[in-house]
Design an enzyme around this catalytic site. Structure first.
Site, PDB file in Angstrom:
ATOM      1  N   GLY A 195     125.866  31.885 -12.761  1.00  0.00           N
ATOM      2  CA  GLY A 195     125.893  31.391 -14.352  1.00  0.00           C
ATOM      3  C   GLY A 195     124.551  31.374 -15.032  1.00  0.00           C
ATOM      4  O   GLY A 195     124.508  31.521 -16.325  1.00  0.00           O
ATOM      5  N   ASP A 196     123.521  31.269 -14.583  1.00  0.00           N
ATOM      6  CA  ASP A 196     122.139  30.904 -14.670  1.00  0.00           C
ATOM      7  C   ASP A 196     120.998  31.296 -13.896  1.00  0.00           C
ATOM      8  O   ASP A 196     120.386  30.331 -13.698  1.00  0.00           O
ATOM      9  CB  ASP A 196     122.037  29.640 -15.733  1.00  0.00           C
ATOM     10  CG  ASP A 196     120.980  29.561 -16.678  1.00  0.00           C
ATOM     11  OD1 ASP A 196     120.558  30.555 -17.053  1.00  0.00           O
ATOM     12  OD2 ASP A 196     120.408  28.255 -16.806  1.00  0.00           O
ATOM     13  N   PHE A 197     121.339  32.445 -13.369  1.00  0.00           N
ATOM     14  CA  PHE A 197     120.467  32.601 -12.037  1.00  0.00           C
ATOM     15  C   PHE A 197     119.034  33.046 -12.475  1.00  0.00           C
ATOM     16  O   PHE A 197     118.858  34.402 -13.196  1.00  0.00           O
ATOM     17  CB  PHE A 197     121.221  33.683 -11.112  1.00  0.00           C
ATOM     18  CG  PHE A 197     120.395  33.680  -9.721  1.00  0.00           C
ATOM     19  CD1 PHE A 197     120.773  32.897  -8.814  1.00  0.00           C
ATOM     20  CD2 PHE A 197     119.575  34.704  -9.283  1.00  0.00           C
ATOM     21  CE1 PHE A 197     120.185  32.970  -7.532  1.00  0.00           C
ATOM     22  CE2 PHE A 197     119.178  34.782  -8.126  1.00  0.00           C
ATOM     23  CZ  PHE A 197     119.333  33.999  -7.240  1.00  0.00           C
TER      24      PHE A 197
END
Length: 299
Positions: A195-197
């Site tokens: 989700g926030d890589f």
């Protein structure tokens, strides 16, 4: 066990929470020193130091167990689905969750001073895509994770509210094209995503070369997890010779490395680039906004 006398909430966290202009956030900040002390006592930990500058939504304290001196990391944050995702991964590609209590996580200690960003870009991208392949698993039944469709819908609403900003008027065609990505969420599958890589959320470890941290988990199209990776180190890429070609090659290489359609990766990257650009315009940072819009145009 008392909290360390010199403990104070990291300034980056204070600024981030106060920017939300939410009374609940202010209340949480006021309670945070006490919460840290409670968790240290609950898990019988001896604090070593607070990680600075730290994150924008949590505080991390390096500590060790009082009984066996094993190094650990205590993360205190507002409730989220992070712990649920770490339980699914169970240390496979991500930091290992040792215990949890009311939004506080007891984690294995990683080498926070050695993020994936410390590697040269080609090597970092190779390690990043290899790690993503390990993280992408089918979400379990009745999971607690947000859907990509819901998150993308919120992003679209945010963009709609900002596209009329005077500084963003010329970005209209890019905005329209970026918003087309929202429709992709309908058929992206039920994959558990980080989700926030990005390079900064992958740290060196002892039991594995690199492990992911700080997910904002959601379920949907795997191509979405590549969007922020495509935009990573954007300043360096923009300063390189032939940045347009370099941007397109980066996107194509990342998509090929994980065997996903490049057009889907491009669509999610455009959505993220436009969203962050309009956010920068709203914050008065025209230089950052224009760089992201320029990058989006290169794609």
């Amino acid at each position: 066990m008392a909290q360390p006398a010199r403990f104070s909430v990291p300034e980056r966290l204070v600024e981030s929470v106060r920017a939300e202009d939410d009374p609940a956030g202010e209340s949480w900040l006021a309670e945070l020193p006490g919460l840290v002390a409670q968790r240290l006592a609950h898990w019988r930990l001896v604090p070593e130091r607070v990680v600075e500058p730290g994150g924008r939504g949590s505080v991390v304290v390096y500590a060790h167990r009082a009984d066996d001196l094993a190094p650990v990391a205590l993360k205190v944050a507002r409730p989220s689905a992070e712990a649920a995702a770490l339980r699914v991964w169970a240390g496979r590609g991500a930091v290992l969750l040792l215990d949890e209590a009311d939004g506080s996580l007891l984690l294995e200690r990683l080498h926070g001073e050695v993020p994936l960003r410390s590697l040269a870009e080609p090597k970092a991208m190779l390690e990043a895509t290899s790690l993503l392949r390990r993280l992408w698993v089918q979400a379990p039944p009745e999971h607690p994770f947000e859907s990509l469709a819901d998150r993308a819908g919120r992003v679209a609403d945010r963009i709609a509210g900002r596209r009329a900003l005077p500084a963003a008027v010329d970005a209209g065609p890019l905005v329209d094209e970026a918003l087309e990505a929202v429709a992709l969420a309908a058929d992206g599958g039920d994959w558990l995503l980080h989700g926030d890589f990005q390079h900064g959320r992958v740290l060196a470890a002892d039991r594995s070369p690199w492990l992911a941290v700080a997910p904002r988990p959601l379920v949907g199209d795997r191509a979405h997890d590549l969007a922020r990776l495509v935009l990573d180190r954007i300043d360096t890429l923009a300063a390189s010779p032939g940045p347009r070609g370099a941007a397109r090659r980066r996107l194509a290489q990342l998509a090929e490395a994980v065997e996903l359609p490049a057009d889907r990766v491009r669509a999610w990257t455009l959505l993220r680039a436009v969203d962050t650009a309009l956010g920068a315009f709203a914050a008065g940072d025209a230089a950052a906004a224009e760089l992201r819009l320029e990058f989006a145009a290169w794609l």
